[in-house]
Write a protein that holds these residues in place. Structure first.
Motif, PDB file in Angstrom:
ATOM      1  N   MET A 163     -19.709   4.979  -1.325  1.00  0.00           N
ATOM      2  CA  MET A 163     -20.957   4.681  -2.031  1.00  0.00           C
ATOM      3  C   MET A 163     -21.776   5.949  -2.239  1.00  0.00           C
ATOM      4  N   ALA A 164     -21.749   6.853  -1.245  1.00  0.00           N
ATOM      5  CA  ALA A 164     -22.470   8.121  -1.405  1.00  0.00           C
ATOM      6  C   ALA A 164     -21.898   8.916  -2.572  1.00  0.00           C
ATOM      7  N   ILE A 165     -20.567   8.933  -2.670  1.00  0.00           N
ATOM      8  CA  ILE A 165     -19.931   9.642  -3.789  1.00  0.00           C
ATOM      9  C   ILE A 165     -20.277   8.960  -5.105  1.00  0.00           C
ATOM     10  N   VAL A 166     -20.205   7.627  -5.117  1.00  0.00           N
ATOM     11  CA  VAL A 166     -20.522   6.885  -6.340  1.00  0.00           C
ATOM     12  C   VAL A 166     -21.942   7.191  -6.801  1.00  0.00           C
ATOM     13  N   LEU A 167     -22.911   7.161  -5.884  1.00  0.00           N
ATOM     14  CA  LEU A 167     -24.307   7.417  -6.253  1.00  0.00           C
ATOM     15  C   LEU A 167     -24.490   8.840  -6.760  1.00  0.00           C
ATOM     16  N   SER A 168     -23.893   9.801  -6.070  1.00  0.00           N
ATOM     17  CA  SER A 168     -24.057  11.203  -6.474  1.00  0.00           C
ATOM     18  C   SER A 168     -23.433  11.444  -7.842  1.00  0.00           C
ATOM     19  N   VAL A 169     -22.211  10.967  -8.034  1.00  0.00           N
ATOM     20  CA  VAL A 169     -21.535  11.156  -9.321  1.00  0.00           C
ATOM     21  C   VAL A 169     -22.276  10.389 -10.413  1.00  0.00           C
ATOM     22  N   ALA A 170     -22.776   9.193 -10.090  1.00  0.00           N
ATOM     23  CA  ALA A 170     -23.498   8.399 -11.085  1.00  0.00           C
ATOM     24  C   ALA A 170     -24.739   9.132 -11.572  1.00  0.00           C
ATOM     25  N   PHE A 171     -25.458   9.778 -10.652  1.00  0.00           N
ATOM     26  CA  PHE A 171     -26.659  10.506 -11.052  1.00  0.00           C
ATOM     27  C   PHE A 171     -26.293  11.679 -11.959  1.00  0.00           C
ATOM     28  N   VAL A 172     -25.230  12.409 -11.599  1.00  0.00           N
ATOM     29  CA  VAL A 172     -24.795  13.539 -12.428  1.00  0.00           C
ATOM     30  C   VAL A 172     -24.354  13.057 -13.799  1.00  0.00           C
ATOM     31  N   CYS A 173     -23.455  12.075 -13.832  1.00  0.00           N
ATOM     32  CA  CYS A 173     -22.940  11.590 -15.117  1.00  0.00           C
ATOM     33  C   CYS A 173     -24.015  10.868 -15.919  1.00  0.00           C
ATOM     34  N   GLY A 174     -24.860  10.104 -15.225  1.00  0.00           N
ATOM     35  CA  GLY A 174     -25.946   9.428 -15.934  1.00  0.00           C
ATOM     36  C   GLY A 174     -26.893  10.414 -16.572  1.00  0.00           C
ATOM     37  N   THR A 175     -27.175  11.514 -15.865  1.00  0.00           N
ATOM     38  CA  THR A 175     -28.028  12.561 -16.432  1.00  0.00           C
ATOM     39  C   THR A 175     -27.395  13.169 -17.670  1.00  0.00           C
ATOM     40  N   LEU A 176     -26.103  13.472 -17.595  1.00  0.00           N
ATOM     41  CA  LEU A 176     -25.416  14.088 -18.732  1.00  0.00           C
ATOM     42  C   LEU A 176     -25.390  13.146 -19.932  1.00  0.00           C
ATOM     43  N   VAL A 177     -25.098  11.865 -19.690  1.00  0.00           N
ATOM     44  CA  VAL A 177     -25.037  10.904 -20.799  1.00  0.00           C
ATOM     45  C   VAL A 177     -26.428  10.664 -21.377  1.00  0.00           C
ATOM     46  N   PHE A 178     -27.411  10.479 -20.498  1.00  0.00           N
ATOM     47  CA  PHE A 178     -28.774  10.207 -20.962  1.00  0.00           C
ATOM     48  C   PHE A 178     -29.334  11.372 -21.763  1.00  0.00           C
ATOM     49  N   THR A 179     -29.255  12.582 -21.193  1.00  0.00           N
ATOM     50  CA  THR A 179     -29.809  13.736 -21.911  1.00  0.00           C
ATOM     51  C   THR A 179     -28.987  14.070 -23.146  1.00  0.00           C
ATOM     52  N   GLY A 180     -27.678  13.832 -23.082  1.00  0.00           N
ATOM     53  CA  GLY A 180     -26.857  14.050 -24.272  1.00  0.00           C
ATOM     54  C   GLY A 180     -27.248  13.106 -25.396  1.00  0.00           C
ATOM     55  N   THR A 181     -27.477  11.834 -25.052  1.00  0.00           N
ATOM     56  CA  THR A 181     -27.903  10.857 -26.062  1.00  0.00           C
ATOM     57  C   THR A 181     -29.297  11.189 -26.572  1.00  0.00           C
ATOM     58  N   LEU A 182     -30.173  11.618 -25.653  1.00  0.00           N
ATOM     59  CA  LEU A 182     -31.531  12.007 -26.056  1.00  0.00           C
ATOM     60  C   LEU A 182     -31.477  13.182 -27.025  1.00  0.00           C
TER      61      LEU A 182
END
Length: 851
Positions: A23-42
């Motif tokens: 779960m720690a890995i999932v949360l950390s990777v999710a934040f990194v990937c979510g940031t990349l997808v969100f800012t990329g879409t923005l």
């Protein structure tokens, strides 16, 4: 292949114990990937929007270096469009009126604006119609009609037939909304009001024969760069001619927050990854300890150290891959959620155009897998070093006393070096040098605290146990001893929580100190009763200034603006400067300390003041003469009347001169508009004047009236909102740290199964057992909080001393916040222990003894 089979068997045999680390890995990777997808879409959303606003080639007023910001839109002659239209290779050239120097006001006196974006006024001509369509109603056909963009109309509840006021530099005009226009692509949140082309120039620019730009469409086969060169040759100097690519890049540069958002979120993701490493190290360390005999058997039947090491790392690789894949999916979901929040806030983002580039899964796998392998390397190395006989003899990894001593010495050395750097930063004479030392001290003390945490655990945990656990009798004493049983494990578990809380504590001290310093400066320096400024980028219109000056009950009103000059001193030095031009009463409204001369004299004709650093650099004294070239105006000598202190937050480093001096040497059309107003009430009439001033500006909702109390509250709210965002982002790291506490306790219960069975057999009740585990968790959490808040206090106090060099000289420690965080940490520890304590209480006594 044998190693792989063993690793797979072990991984699936202990999959329950891997869940929290996963779960720690999932949360950390999710934040990194979510940031990349969100800012990329923005970014792609804004790129499409910018693309819709730009043409193949744009002709605009020349962008002067150190241009005089007048508060009025820059324009070019309307006949330039005819000259451009005649250039070979031009398919179409249309003059366009567009400005953001305006405010929309509805019939109720409320401001209508974009959701976080600017408000534009433009003409409904061929240029804008290449990117917008008439969605409802009809086009404007006279000076009293306009279109509104459909997104703003829906968001602000404006309908066709409603009347709006446009407040611009040329004056105030009322228009009827005759229709709604919509962008062919996504509008992120800007507001657009579109006037009849014949009326737009006069209403928005103040001149019927002026336009903002010429928007050019290239003929087939003619490149943008080639057409640009032809237009430059035809028009000559005096115009800024840019291609579509240059125009889009210029718009991106204006929206600088996109990059800030991306790197700030990635920074917090990095903190979460760092905290996750603690969790994974702890998990694998405990798993290796619990499998000591299994490892010994593997070594006894011929497995080499390398094979044992590889077996543990293979398990880590499997965990990293599974966690990363799940984290990538969760990250995309997180990005969609953030987009929904942005959309609810009014910033339109189309989820159907989600930007998922190849960098997203690559970054996710890299972060998750590399982090897990790095975290598991030390436990794997330790597993490989276990001798077969020692492993078969005891179910535990032999301690390495020498390694512990080296670790403690290294931790103390790093902590001492970091503390020395913090002390040096606090005593620095220059902000730049102090900032560098602060960064070095912050890093060294953080790493040092992490390394020395096991040594500190034996001291701090005993102290915490004496204070917190004494009331719980034997159960409390056992909980304290359990926490001290493995100081390395306790230190690593608490260290994960320490990182997040250290940042919370440090930022809390800095934020409180900034607010306290600014409030103190307001009390000591601001003599005006009221400060009137703009909530948007629009300068004050003449009507608004007049309304303030005519308000009853005011002793005086001070206008303030900024003028651009090039100053030349007697030593031959020349530099571009922004001078504060104000009425003479500003010397009373803002009490600036002078080191030489009288500040009031700076407001006499053709006089000025300079700050101490400028005077020192150029060897200036009161009475010296400087040459000032007003940008767009005259070159005149100015006499130095005062040298001011820079020991302040407000107007630090400002140069002052009279408004009348600026008006005397600048043409009326180049004179900047008023940007801020200060006012003082008649004696004893402060409340009445405050109400009268707000009433005077009721028709101008873009201007805000603040007394000193309002201004302090506004500053506190802004700092508080920023800190809340930071705390929200840090919450992810704290969640991962909580998972670490849960995982450590869960694996500890498994490790102590036989011991728990024996304690139950000799009379320990389930309730007492659960209480013991809960108290152990509380002690670990409080230890992490004490360590983190102690670090945060050191960082915050040092940062405040560095900021004191910039005028923020009041230290304010938010004790209520810090004590709340400490108490919340105890609650977090209590909550984290619920599941492990419940599972321990359910263990059958005889089965536990037989384990």
């Amino acid at each position: 292949m044998t190693v792989l089979r063993i690793s797979l068997r072990s991984f699936f045999a202990h999959k329950g114990r891997m869940v929290l680390s996963g779960m720690a890995i999932v949360l950390s990777v999710a934040f990194v990937c979510g940031t990349l997808v969100f800012t990329g879409t923005l970014n792609s959303t804004f790129d499409r929007f910018f693309g819709s606003l730009t043409s193949d080639v744009r002709v605009a007023p020349v962008a002067e270096e150190h241009a005089q910001e007048t508060g009025r839109p820059d324009t070019i002659a309307a006949d330039v469009a005819d000259r451009v239209r005649a250039v070979d290779g031009v398919a179409a050239a249309d003059g366009q009126v567009m400005t953001e120097h305006l405010t929309l006001v509805d019939a109720g006196g409320e401001q209508i604006d974009g959701s976080g974006g600017p408000t534009f006024g433009a003409d409904w001509g061929p240029a804008i119609q290449r990117s917008m369509d008439l969605a409802e109603g009809r086009a404007p056909s006279g000076p009293g009609e306009a279109l509104l963009d459909a997104d703003t109309a829906e968001r602000q509840g404006v309908a066709i037939g409603d009347r709006l006021d446009i407040v611009a530099v040329p004056g105030r005009v009322t228009v009827e909304v005759t229709g709604l226009a919509s962008f062919r692509d996504t509008n992120p949140g800007a507001a657009f009001v579109l006037l009849d082309p014949a009326a737009a120039a006069e209403r928005l620019l103040g001149a019927a024969d002026e336009i903002s730009t010429v928007e050019v469409v290239a003929a087939d086969g003619v490149s943008d760069d080639e057409l640009r060169e032809r237009i430059v040759a035809a028009l000559g100097d005096g115009y800024d001619v840019e291609t579509r690519a240059e125009g889009e890049q210029a718009l991106r540069d204006e929206v600088g927050f996109l990059g800030v958002v991306r790197y700030a979120m990635l920074g917090f993701a990095g903190i979460a990854v760092l905290v996750g490493i603690f969790l994974i190290v702890n998990t694998f360390s405990m798993l290796v300890a619990q499998r000591t005999r299994e490892i010994g058997l593997m070594r006894a039947i011929g497995s080499s150290r390398r094979q044992v090491n590889r077996s543990v790392l293979t398990e880590a690789l499997l965990l990293g891959v599974v966690g990363s894949v799940l984290g990538i999916g969760a990250g995309i979901g997180l990005a969609v959620g953030l987009m929904a929040l942005m959309d609810a806030a009014g910033v339109t983002m189309d989820t159907s155009r989600l930007t998922v580039t190849a960098a997203v899964p690559v970054a996710g796998l890299a972060v998750g897998v590399v982090t897990t392998l790095v975290a598991a390397w030390l436990p794997a190395r330790r597993a490989g070093r276990v001798s077969p006989m020692a492993a078969l003899r005891e179910a535990g990894t032999p301690g390495d006393g020498r390694a512990g001593r080296v670790r403690a010495a290294l931790g103390l050395l790093l902590s001492g070096a970091g503390a020395a750097a913090l002390v040096a930063a606090a005593n620095s004479d220059e902000a730049s040098g102090g900032s560098a030392l602060l960064g070095l001290g912050l890093l060294a003390t953080l790493v040092g605290a992490v390394v020395v945490a096991p040594l500190l655990a034996s001291v701090v945990v005993r102290a915490v146990s004496a204070v917190v656990l004494r009331a719980f009798g034997p159960v409390g004493r056992m909980a304290g001893r359990n926490a001290l049983r493995n100081p390395r494990r306790t230190g690593a578990t608490a260290g994960a929580l320490m990182i997040g809380l250290a940042l919370v504590g440090g930022l809390g001290v800095v934020g409180s100190s900034v607010v306290a310093s600014a409030s103190d400066q307001l009390d000591r320096s601001v003599g005006a009763d009221f400060i009137v400024d703009s909530s948007s980028s629009q300068a004050f219109t003449p009507d608004a200034v007049r309304a303030v000056r005519e308000t009853p009950g005011l002793g005086h009103v001070t206008e303030l603006t900024s003028v651009s000059v090039e100053l030349t001193t007697a030593d031959g030095g020349s530099s571009a400067q922004e001078l504060v031009a104000a009425d003479p009463t500003y010397a009373d409204d803002l009490r600036t300390e002078t080191l030489s001369g009288e500040l009031a004299a700076a407001y006499e004709p053709d006089h000025l003041s300079v700050p101490e650093s400028f005077a020192t650099e150029h060897g200036l004294a009161v009475g010296d003469e400087l040459t000032a070239r007003f940008v767009g105006g005259e070159t005149v000598p100015l006499t130095l009347a005062a040298i001011t202190s820079e020991d302040t937050v407000l107007d630090q480093g400002a140069m002052y001169l009279a408004l009348d001096t600026a008006r005397a040497h600048l043409p009326a059309e180049r004179m900047p508009s008023t940007t801020t107003l200060f006012a003082t009430a008649d004696d004893g009439a402060e409340d009445a004047a405050y109400a009268a001033l707000q009433e005077s500006l009721r028709e101008f909702p873009m201007y805000e009236v603040n007394n000193q109390a309002d201004y302090k509250q506004l500053l506190e709210d802004e700092i508080g909102a920023l800190l809340n965002i930071v705390y929200g982002l840090l919450a992810l790291a704290i969640v991962v740290a909580i998972l670490g506490v849960v995982n450590t306790l869960t694996l500890s219960v498994v490790e102590r199964t036989r011991e728990i069975g024996l304690m139950r057999a000799i009379g320990l009740s389930r309730r007492q057992l659960r209480r013991m585990i809960r108290l152990e968790s509380v002690v670990i959490a409080v230890f992490g909080a004490v360590l983190g808040l102690g670090l945060g206090l050191a960082w915050g106090v040092t940062a405040q001393r560095v900021l004191a060099l910039e005028g923020f000289d009041v230290l304010e420690i938010p004790w209520p916040t810090l004590l709340t965080v400490l108490a919340a940490s105890a609650v977090v520890g209590l909550v984290a222990a619920l599941l492990p304590a419940f599972r321990a209480g359910r263990l059958p006594v005889l089965r536990a003894i037989a384990t």
